[in-house]
Design an enzyme around this catalytic site. Structure first.
Site, short mmCIF file in Angstrom:
data_model
loop_
_atom_site.label_atom_id
_atom_site.label_comp_id
_atom_site.label_asym_id
_atom_site.label_seq_id
_atom_site.Cartn_x
_atom_site.Cartn_y
_atom_site.Cartn_z
N TYR A 184 -26.85 40.58 3.06
CA TYR A 184 -28.02 39.73 3.33
C TYR A 184 -28.12 38.56 2.34
CZ TYR A 184 -29.37 42.71 7.09
OH TYR A 184 -29.35 43.38 8.30
N VAL A 196 -33.24 35.94 12.62
CA VAL A 196 -33.96 36.18 11.36
C VAL A 196 -33.78 35.00 10.40
CG1 VAL A 196 -33.74 38.68 11.58
CG2 VAL A 196 -31.94 37.41 10.38
N ASP A 197 -33.16 33.89 10.93
CA ASP A 197 -32.74 32.77 10.07
C ASP A 197 -33.84 31.76 9.77
OD1 ASP A 197 -30.85 31.53 12.93
OD2 ASP A 197 -32.97 31.23 12.44
N HIS A 212 -37.12 40.88 15.04
CA HIS A 212 -36.19 41.61 14.17
C HIS A 212 -36.44 41.28 12.70
CE1 HIS A 212 -33.16 42.08 17.72
NE2 HIS A 212 -34.19 42.88 17.81
N CYS A 236 -40.75 46.64 0.14
CA CYS A 236 -40.38 47.86 -0.56
C CYS A 236 -39.90 48.89 0.47
CB CYS A 236 -41.58 48.43 -1.33
SG CYS A 236 -41.16 49.97 -2.19
N CYS A 276 -38.79 47.82 -6.68
CA CYS A 276 -40.20 47.49 -6.53
C CYS A 276 -40.92 47.67 -7.88
CB CYS A 276 -40.80 48.47 -5.50
SG CYS A 276 -42.58 48.37 -5.30
N CYS A 311 -43.61 50.65 -7.47
CA CYS A 311 -43.28 52.09 -7.39
C CYS A 311 -41.87 52.41 -7.84
CB CYS A 311 -43.48 52.58 -5.94
SG CYS A 311 -42.15 52.12 -4.84
N ASN A 328 -26.79 30.46 28.40
CA ASN A 328 -25.85 31.09 27.49
C ASN A 328 -24.47 30.48 27.63
OD1 ASN A 328 -26.16 33.25 25.47
ND2 ASN A 328 -24.44 34.19 26.56
C1 BV8 Z 1 -34.83 50.62 18.80
C2 BV8 Z 1 -31.41 42.62 12.48
C3 BV8 Z 1 -36.05 52.58 19.24
C4 BV8 Z 1 -30.17 42.79 11.73
C5 BV8 Z 1 -30.87 43.31 14.68
C6 BV8 Z 1 -28.05 54.66 19.11
C7 BV8 Z 1 -28.74 54.90 17.92
C8 BV8 Z 1 -29.85 54.15 17.56
C9 BV8 Z 1 -30.29 53.12 18.38
C10 BV8 Z 1 -29.59 52.89 19.52
C11 BV8 Z 1 -28.49 53.62 19.91
N1 BV8 Z 1 -28.03 53.13 21.08
C12 BV8 Z 1 -28.80 52.08 21.48
C13 BV8 Z 1 -29.76 51.95 20.54
C14 BV8 Z 1 -30.80 50.98 20.55
C15 BV8 Z 1 -30.35 49.83 19.63
C16 BV8 Z 1 -29.37 48.98 20.43
O1 BV8 Z 1 -29.78 48.26 21.32
N2 BV8 Z 1 -28.07 49.07 20.08
C17 BV8 Z 1 -27.08 48.28 20.81
C18 BV8 Z 1 -26.01 47.81 19.83
C19 BV8 Z 1 -26.52 49.16 21.93
N3 BV8 Z 1 -31.54 49.10 19.33
C20 BV8 Z 1 -32.23 49.43 18.24
O2 BV8 Z 1 -31.88 50.26 17.41
C21 BV8 Z 1 -33.55 48.70 18.13
N4 BV8 Z 1 -34.57 49.68 17.89
O3 BV8 Z 1 -34.26 50.71 19.84
O4 BV8 Z 1 -35.83 51.49 18.39
C22 BV8 Z 1 -35.03 53.61 18.86
C23 BV8 Z 1 -35.10 54.17 17.59
C24 BV8 Z 1 -34.18 55.16 17.24
C25 BV8 Z 1 -33.18 55.56 18.16
C26 BV8 Z 1 -33.10 54.94 19.42
C27 BV8 Z 1 -34.02 53.96 19.77
C28 BV8 Z 1 -33.53 47.74 16.97
C29 BV8 Z 1 -32.58 46.60 17.29
C30 BV8 Z 1 -32.70 45.56 16.20
C31 BV8 Z 1 -31.42 45.58 15.38
N5 BV8 Z 1 -31.46 44.46 14.45
N6 BV8 Z 1 -31.01 42.33 13.82
C32 BV8 Z 1 -29.72 41.44 11.27
O5 BV8 Z 1 -30.01 40.44 11.96
O6 BV8 Z 1 -29.05 41.44 10.25
S1 BV8 Z 1 -30.01 43.02 16.07
C33 BV8 Z 1 -28.91 41.73 15.87
O7 BV8 Z 1 -28.28 41.60 17.14
C34 BV8 Z 1 -29.53 40.35 15.62
O8 BV8 Z 1 -30.93 40.33 15.55
C35 BV8 Z 1 -29.07 39.57 16.84
O9 BV8 Z 1 -29.91 38.56 17.21
C36 BV8 Z 1 -29.11 40.67 17.81
C37 BV8 Z 1 -28.60 40.49 19.17
O10 BV8 Z 1 -27.43 39.75 19.12
P1 BV8 Z 1 -27.52 38.29 19.79
O11 BV8 Z 1 -28.69 37.56 19.20
O12 BV8 Z 1 -27.51 38.46 21.27
O13 BV8 Z 1 -26.23 37.62 19.23
P2 BV8 Z 1 -24.77 37.83 19.79
O14 BV8 Z 1 -23.81 37.31 18.79
O15 BV8 Z 1 -24.65 39.24 20.29
O16 BV8 Z 1 -24.74 36.91 21.10
C38 BV8 Z 1 -24.83 35.51 20.96
C39 BV8 Z 1 -24.65 34.98 22.37
O17 BV8 Z 1 -24.83 33.58 22.31
C40 BV8 Z 1 -23.26 35.22 22.93
O18 BV8 Z 1 -23.40 35.68 24.27
C41 BV8 Z 1 -22.61 33.84 22.90
O19 BV8 Z 1 -21.76 33.64 24.01
C42 BV8 Z 1 -23.78 32.93 23.03
N7 BV8 Z 1 -23.63 31.62 22.38
C43 BV8 Z 1 -22.86 31.30 21.30
N8 BV8 Z 1 -23.04 29.98 21.02
C44 BV8 Z 1 -23.92 29.50 21.92
C45 BV8 Z 1 -24.31 30.53 22.79
N9 BV8 Z 1 -25.18 30.37 23.80
C46 BV8 Z 1 -25.70 29.13 23.97
N10 BV8 Z 1 -25.39 28.08 23.16
C47 BV8 Z 1 -24.50 28.22 22.15
N11 BV8 Z 1 -24.20 27.16 21.37
ZN ZN Z 2 -42.85 50.10 -3.82
#
Ligand code: BV8
Ligand code: ZN
Length: 250
Positions: A64, A101-102, A117, A125, A147, A150, A218
């Site tokens: 990060y 998140v940018d 996100h 913390c 922190c 704590c 996209n």
């Molecule tokens: C949740 C913060 C309930 C990090 C992010 C197994 C265990 C646990 C969970 C899961 C599981 N299976 C599924 C899940 C649910 C999981 C999930 O969806 N997993 C996926 C991988 C299958 N989701 C979660 O865990 C979410 N919480 O579900 O809670 C729960 C709780 C416990 C258990 C089950 C469920 C939380 C999800 C949030 C994760 N945090 N970000 C960080 O940023 O460092 S996600 C991360 O991916 C970023 O935020 C990012 O934005 C996001 C999605 O990616 P995209 O934004 O789509 O980016 P990507 O590169 O993929 O695509 C870019 C696109 O743009 C491409 O298509 C490209 O072609 C296109 N592009 C490129 N250039 C251009 C363009 N388009 C137009 N113009 C251009 N110039």
């Molecule tokens: Zn604390």
């Protein structure tokens, strides 16, 4: 399909926009899944999950801190600007939900926004209720901040995989969709997202079930492209100014 004219929005129409990492690509921010994507170097589960943080907090802070350092020099692109402009025109009939998140949407002037996100420039913390705070610190390699209330490790104020989206964020989105679909037509535009991560990737189904018109902008067909009524292939920095009726369409 290529956008030549703005999406028609009547006086009672509402607009919900969802953005992903692709919207920041033209600003020079690497996306998650493209070839030079962030996840190449760091497997998701090790740097963007609570388990990864528990196992190696220094690695997570290196990941990060590097993103903070890279994000410092970037500026919003025409896609961010077009989204901020249409918000000024629509006011409370507009809401932006971003997975990014940018902080570039805020820099471009977006205010009616849910950062579902979290935000790269906020730290909180990992244990106590001390409120999250603005923090652009690029921590030196190996440093894990603690922190002063704590003593527990501090963490980026970001929603990791396996963590719930903040309830008030989800509630705000739900309330907007409810009001929008009872007061008139709702249009949903998703831009720059691969449609892989839930719950963001499920939004198109939820709003379509409420009668919304759905658009995907996209660079390639996203995973959930078939869920959208319209797919405009192209760069968001070029397509959004036209589609959202910005300067590009005159
Ligand atoms: C949740 C913060 C309930 C990090 C992010 C197994 C265990 C646990 C969970 C899961 C599981 N299976 C599924 C899940 C649910 C999981 C999930 O969806 N997993 C996926 C991988 C299958 N989701 C979660 O865990 C979410 N919480 O579900 O809670 C729960 C709780 C416990 C258990 C089950 C469920 C939380 C999800 C949030 C994760 N945090 N970000 C960080 O940023 O460092 S996600 C991360 O991916 C970023 O935020 C990012 O934005 C996001 C999605 O990616 P995209 O934004 O789509 O980016 P990507 O590169 O993929 O695509 C870019 C696109 O743009 C491409 O298509 C490209 O072609 C296109 N592009 C490129 N250039 C251009 C363009 N388009 C137009 N113009 C251009 N110039
Ligand atoms: Zn604390």
């Amino acid at each position: 399909m290529h956008a030549r004219s703005p999406i028609p929005l009547g006086d009672d129409a509402s607009l919900l926009v969802l953005t992903g990492a692709g919207v920041s690509a033209e600003s020079g921010v690497p996306t998650f899944r493209d070839a030079n994507g962030l996840w190449e170097k760091y497997p998701v589960v090790r740097v963007a999950s609570p388990e990864g943080f528990a196992a190696d907090p220094a690695l997570v802070w290196r990941f990060y801190s590097q993103r903070r350092a890279r994000a410092k020099g970037v500026v919003p692109n025409a896609g961010h600007v077009a989204i901020a402009e249409v918000e000024r025109r629509l006011g409370e009939r507009f809401l932006l939900v971003t997975q990014n998140v940018d902080g570039l949407h805020r820099q471009a002037g977006s205010a009616r926004m849910v950062e579902m996100h979290g935000n790269l420039f906020r730290t909180r913390c990992s244990r106590c209720a001390r409120p999250p705070f603005e923090d652009a610190t690029v921590y030196a390699d190996g440093t894990v901040p603690t922190c002063d209330a704590c003593g527990a490790f501090l963490r980026p104020d970001i929603v990791w995989f396996g963590e719930m989206i903040a309830t008030d964020d989800m509630a705000r989105i739900e309330a907007f969709v409810n009001r929008a679909t009872t007061s008139g037509p709702l249009t949903f535009v998703a831009a720059g997202t691969s449609g892989v991560v839930y719950p963001a990737a499920g939004m198109v189904n939820a709003v379509r079930a409420r009668g919304a018109d759905t658009w995907l902008v996209n660079a390639e067909p996203a995973n959930n492209a078939s869920q959208f009524a319209h797919f405009v292939e192209g760069k968001s920095g070029e397509v959004l100014p036209v589609l959202l009726g910005g300067r590009g369409s005159r």
